[in-house]
Motif scaffolding. Sequence first.
Motif, PDB file in Angstrom:
ATOM      1  N   ALA A 152      43.644  43.920  36.787  1.00  0.00           N
ATOM      2  CA  ALA A 152      44.819  43.311  36.156  1.00  0.00           C
ATOM      3  C   ALA A 152      45.059  41.897  36.674  1.00  0.00           C
ATOM      4  O   ALA A 152      45.343  40.978  35.892  1.00  0.00           O
ATOM      5  N   VAL A 153      44.925  41.689  37.967  1.00  0.00           N
ATOM      6  CA  VAL A 153      45.124  40.359  38.558  1.00  0.00           C
ATOM      7  C   VAL A 153      44.072  39.384  38.040  1.00  0.00           C
ATOM      8  O   VAL A 153      44.389  38.243  37.673  1.00  0.00           O
ATOM      9  N   ILE A 154      42.833  39.826  37.961  1.00  0.00           N
ATOM     10  CA  ILE A 154      41.759  38.962  37.461  1.00  0.00           C
ATOM     11  C   ILE A 154      42.020  38.575  36.011  1.00  0.00           C
ATOM     12  O   ILE A 154      41.843  37.414  35.624  1.00  0.00           O
ATOM     13  N   VAL A 155      42.478  39.514  35.198  1.00  0.00           N
ATOM     14  CA  VAL A 155      42.767  39.227  33.790  1.00  0.00           C
ATOM     15  C   VAL A 155      43.910  38.220  33.669  1.00  0.00           C
ATOM     16  O   VAL A 155      43.854  37.306  32.846  1.00  0.00           O
ATOM     17  N   VAL A 156      44.932  38.362  34.484  1.00  0.00           N
ATOM     18  CA  VAL A 156      46.055  37.419  34.458  1.00  0.00           C
ATOM     19  C   VAL A 156      45.579  36.014  34.824  1.00  0.00           C
ATOM     20  O   VAL A 156      45.959  35.026  34.177  1.00  0.00           O
ATOM     21  N   ILE A 157      44.720  35.905  35.826  1.00  0.00           N
ATOM     22  CA  ILE A 157      44.197  34.602  36.242  1.00  0.00           C
ATOM     23  C   ILE A 157      43.344  33.991  35.127  1.00  0.00           C
ATOM     24  O   ILE A 157      43.478  32.806  34.803  1.00  0.00           O
ATOM     25  N   ILE A 158      42.467  34.794  34.527  1.00  0.00           N
ATOM     26  CA  ILE A 158      41.618  34.291  33.432  1.00  0.00           C
ATOM     27  C   ILE A 158      42.482  33.831  32.259  1.00  0.00           C
ATOM     28  O   ILE A 158      42.231  32.781  31.661  1.00  0.00           O
ATOM     29  N   ASN A 159      43.514  34.596  31.940  1.00  0.00           N
ATOM     30  CA  ASN A 159      44.401  34.224  30.835  1.00  0.00           C
ATOM     31  C   ASN A 159      45.116  32.903  31.133  1.00  0.00           C
ATOM     32  O   ASN A 159      45.248  32.050  30.240  1.00  0.00           O
TER      33      ASN A 159
END
Length: 62
Positions: free
Chosen positions: A46-53
């Motif tokens: 979830a954290v990685i997805v937020v950063i990518i977004n």
Amino acid sequence: MTHKQRLIYSILIAVSVLAIMLGLSWAQNAGMITEKMFQYIAIAVAVIVVIINAVMRRKVRS
């Protein structure tokens, strides 16, 4: 990056996150990982997805 490219990448990310979560769920049910490990991996994803977004949002050109 255009809005269309961001939309395509967002869909790809959503599908990959779904696949990861289904894989983790399967691994947990098979006894390969514990519930605690499942939670840690899910939070990391979830954290990685937020950063990518956030990175993609900054790179969109109007």
